[in-house]
Structure formats: C-alpha cells, structure tokens
Design a protein around this motif. Structure first.
Motif, PDB file in Angstrom:
ATOM      1  N   PHE A   1       2.997   5.139  -9.225  1.00 53.41           N
ATOM      2  CA  PHE A   1       3.087   4.268  -8.174  1.00 53.41           C
ATOM      3  C   PHE A   1       1.776   4.053  -7.638  1.00 53.41           C
ATOM      4  O   PHE A   1       1.105   4.658  -6.425  1.00 53.41           O
ATOM      5  CB  PHE A   1       4.143   5.098  -7.079  1.00 53.41           C
ATOM      6  N   ALA A   2       1.044   3.135  -8.268  1.00 56.08           N
ATOM      7  CA  ALA A   2      -0.216   2.643  -7.701  1.00 56.08           C
ATOM      8  C   ALA A   2      -1.132   3.458  -7.002  1.00 56.08           C
ATOM      9  O   ALA A   2      -0.984   3.547  -5.850  1.00 56.08           O
ATOM     10  CB  ALA A   2       0.204   1.626  -7.341  1.00 56.08           C
TER      11      ALA A   2
ATOM     12  N   GLU B   1      16.281   1.165   1.026  1.00 57.24           N
ATOM     13  CA  GLU B   1      17.002   1.604  -0.248  1.00 57.24           C
ATOM     14  C   GLU B   1      16.432   0.785  -1.520  1.00 57.24           C
ATOM     15  O   GLU B   1      16.847   1.397  -2.675  1.00 57.24           O
ATOM     16  CB  GLU B   1      18.509   1.143   0.071  1.00 57.24           C
ATOM     17  N   SER B   2      15.885  -0.127  -1.329  1.00 57.80           N
ATOM     18  CA  SER B   2      15.376  -0.931  -2.624  1.00 57.80           C
ATOM     19  C   SER B   2      13.934  -0.364  -3.082  1.00 57.80           C
ATOM     20  O   SER B   2      13.464  -0.780  -4.138  1.00 57.80           O
ATOM     21  CB  SER B   2      14.977  -2.173  -2.222  1.00 57.80           C
ATOM     22  N   ASP B   3      13.282   0.559  -2.214  1.00 53.96           N
ATOM     23  CA  ASP B   3      12.101   1.199  -2.409  1.00 53.96           C
ATOM     24  C   ASP B   3      12.347   2.439  -3.350  1.00 53.96           C
ATOM     25  O   ASP B   3      11.708   3.691  -2.791  1.00 53.96           O
ATOM     26  CB  ASP B   3      11.443   1.509  -1.386  1.00 53.96           C
ATOM     27  N   GLY B   4      12.844   2.429  -4.368  1.00 49.50           N
ATOM     28  CA  GLY B   4      13.029   3.835  -5.093  1.00 49.50           C
ATOM     29  C   GLY B   4      12.001   4.540  -5.958  1.00 49.50           C
ATOM     30  O   GLY B   4      11.836   5.721  -5.928  1.00 49.50           O
ATOM     31  N   GLU B   5      10.924   3.744  -6.100  1.00 53.08           N
ATOM     32  CA  GLU B   5       9.701   4.217  -6.844  1.00 53.08           C
ATOM     33  C   GLU B   5       8.928   4.846  -5.550  1.00 53.08           C
ATOM     34  O   GLU B   5       8.315   6.048  -5.897  1.00 53.08           O
ATOM     35  CB  GLU B   5       8.975   3.166  -7.436  1.00 53.08           C
ATOM     36  N   LEU B   6       8.782   4.275  -4.483  1.00 48.26           N
ATOM     37  CA  LEU B   6       7.958   4.878  -3.209  1.00 48.26           C
ATOM     38  C   LEU B   6       8.729   6.101  -3.049  1.00 48.26           C
ATOM     39  O   LEU B   6       8.300   7.252  -2.715  1.00 48.26           O
ATOM     40  CB  LEU B   6       7.945   4.094  -2.101  1.00 48.26           C
ATOM     41  N   LYS B   7      10.059   6.176  -2.742  1.00 49.20           N
ATOM     42  CA  LYS B   7      10.807   7.462  -2.592  1.00 49.20           C
ATOM     43  C   LYS B   7      10.675   8.668  -3.606  1.00 49.20           C
ATOM     44  O   LYS B   7      10.431   9.673  -3.072  1.00 49.20           O
ATOM     45  CB  LYS B   7      12.442   7.222  -2.548  1.00 49.20           C
TER      46      LYS B   7
ATOM     47  N   GLN C   1      -1.311  10.081  -3.468  1.00 43.20           N
ATOM     48  CA  GLN C   1      -2.276   9.235  -4.042  1.00 43.20           C
ATOM     49  C   GLN C   1      -2.042   7.915  -3.350  1.00 43.20           C
ATOM     50  O   GLN C   1      -2.392   6.785  -3.973  1.00 43.20           O
ATOM     51  CB  GLN C   1      -2.703   9.161  -5.495  1.00 43.20           C
ATOM     52  N   LEU C   2      -1.676   7.847  -1.998  1.00 44.62           N
ATOM     53  CA  LEU C   2      -1.340   6.598  -1.261  1.00 44.62           C
ATOM     54  C   LEU C   2      -2.244   6.794   0.040  1.00 44.62           C
ATOM     55  O   LEU C   2      -2.636   7.781   0.418  1.00 44.62           O
ATOM     56  CB  LEU C   2       0.123   6.666  -0.719  1.00 44.62           C
TER      57      LEU C   2
ATOM     58  N   VAL D   1       0.576   2.567   2.449  1.00 46.62           N
ATOM     59  CA  VAL D   1       1.787   2.750   2.872  1.00 46.62           C
ATOM     60  C   VAL D   1       1.863   2.758   4.390  1.00 46.62           C
ATOM     61  O   VAL D   1       1.081   3.541   4.961  1.00 46.62           O
ATOM     62  CB  VAL D   1       2.462   4.059   2.279  1.00 46.62           C
ATOM     63  N   ARG D   2       2.420   1.886   5.048  1.00 42.23           N
ATOM     64  CA  ARG D   2       2.795   1.954   6.429  1.00 42.23           C
ATOM     65  C   ARG D   2       3.783   2.761   6.902  1.00 42.23           C
ATOM     66  O   ARG D   2       4.932   2.570   6.753  1.00 42.23           O
ATOM     67  CB  ARG D   2       2.894   0.297   7.017  1.00 42.23           C
TER      68      ARG D   2
END
Length: 238
Positions: A17-18, A202-208, A59-60, A23-24
């Motif tokens: 994940f980049a 709910e659309s941010d599965g990679e961030l989760k 690493q964010l 991340v705010r």
C-alpha cells in the motif's frame, strides 16, 4: 517470538500500500484522554499516539485533522479525510455505514456521573453526547435522553441542573469527578460497544488491511498494551 514474526510478515504484505502515502486521520480533539488539543495547539491523546504508531508501521504519512463528532462519519464517507481515530467504538450500526479495523483498545467502561446519589437512572433525565453508544444506551433504558454536541456540554448540563446525570466513558469522566467535589459516580461500570477501531470507508479495503496489520503487530509486541497503560490505566489490556 512466533507472534512477532507473524506480525512482521503481515506488515511486509501490507507494504504494497504505497510507501509514504499520505493518510488524513480525523479526530474530535475534545475528548481527553482519548483525543484533545494540548497546550502547544496540537492534537494529542491515546488515539493520536496509536494512530501515529500505526502509520509509522504501515509506512504511511499521517496528517491529523479535527472534526466535530456529529459529522465525523458523514465527512469520512464524503472523502474529506481517509480515516477516523476518535475513541470511536465499533458497533453494528456504524459498521453499516463505514468499515472498521480490528480493535485497538478493548471496550472502555462507561459510567454515570451526577451531583446526588439519589438519581433515577432508569426514569430520570440523562445527558449524553450526540451519536454515541452512551446515547443509544440511554434511549433504550427508558430514561429521558438529552443529547449535546460536545462532551463538555454534558458535564455543564449536570452542573446547572438541566439533567439529572451524564453517561460517558469513565476515562473521560474520571478527572471531572476527581477535581469537582460536587460530582460523583452513581453507577457501576457499563460495558458498551466492541472496543475502539479506526474507521475507514468501505471501499478502502487495501488501506484497512495495512492498518489492521500494523495494529496486530502492536498487539504482538506489547506496544499497544503499553499505550493503553499510559493513557487509559483503568481499561482492560489485550
């Protein structure tokens, strides 16, 4: 050692994940010791300490913003920020609108505070902050619920006689009881919610997944329990 290795492996998987993504993270900034504005004008507290460590391990790059509690979920859904770390309990109702990481703290006890021991908690007038699990609890109890936008307003309502009692997290109410001889606990601990989680769309599965891996590594090496001991000494540990 096995747990630590598993946590490290999970972080390695989440590193896709980049690296250095920004991340705010939104918090209320008005609910100590979970989150508040310190003397330097910066956000501080348990949520911030956890959030900063989670971001470092994932690493964010973490940027904090403050938002009023009653609109904190709608503004996440609208894309005004990426996560919520604001002492927010995981509940089925909220999970229908947003998603949550695994819990970064066990459920913190809630408790009632009043100016008299002779308060009818089941039939009286009880204050709670709008949109909280405590407000839902009062609404289901048979008492008359009076909601306020900020936690400080709930305390003021008790002090000026507008309500009979207030219910909130014990960690928030305890300093008021300690510092004000007129205020007292008038109930046993009330356990609500499924612990504190970081809210994401709910659309941010990679961030989760990246945040989940970081939280798990903090559980595995004991870092999370150390933060709980520091900021929420009355709370249970993992």
């Amino acid at each position: 050692m096995k747990k630590l290795l598993l946590g490290t492996a999970a972080l390695a998987l989440s590193a896709t994940f980049a690296t250095a993504d920004v991340v705010r993270m939104a918090t209320e900034g008005a609910y100590p010791p979970f989150n508040f504005i310190n003397d330097a004008g910066n956000v501080d507290g348990f949520d911030i300490a956890v959030g900063n460590e989670v971001c470092a391990r994932a690493q964010l790059t973490c940027e904090w913003v403050t938002n009023e509690w009653d609109s904190i979920i709608p503004n996440l859904v609208s894309g005004n920020y990426d996560t919520i770390a604001a002492g927010m309990s995981i509940t089925a109702e909220r999970d229908e609108v947003i998603d949550f990481t695994q819990a970064y703290a066990p459920p913190d006890p809630s408790i009632y505070v009043a100016m008299s021991e002779d308060v009818d908690l089941n039939g009286g007038v009880i204050a709670a902050q709008t949109g909280t699990i405590q407000a839902n609890h009062v609404a289901e109890s048979g008492a008359t619920l009076v909601e306020f936008a900020t936690p400080d307003e709930t305390i003021a309502a008790v002090k000026n006689g507008e309500v009979d009692a207030v219910i909130a997290d014990k960690g928030f109410l305890e300093p008021f009881v300690t510092e004000d001889a007129e205020l007292m606990f008038v109930s046993d601990n009330v356990m609500l919610g499924g612990g504190l989680g970081i809210g994401v769309r709910e659309s941010d599965g990679e961030l989760k997944a990246a945040l989940d891996a970081a939280i798990q590594s903090m559980k595995d090496d004991g870092t999370l329990n150390e933060l709980i001991k520091k900021w929420l000494p009355a709370s249970a540990l993992f």
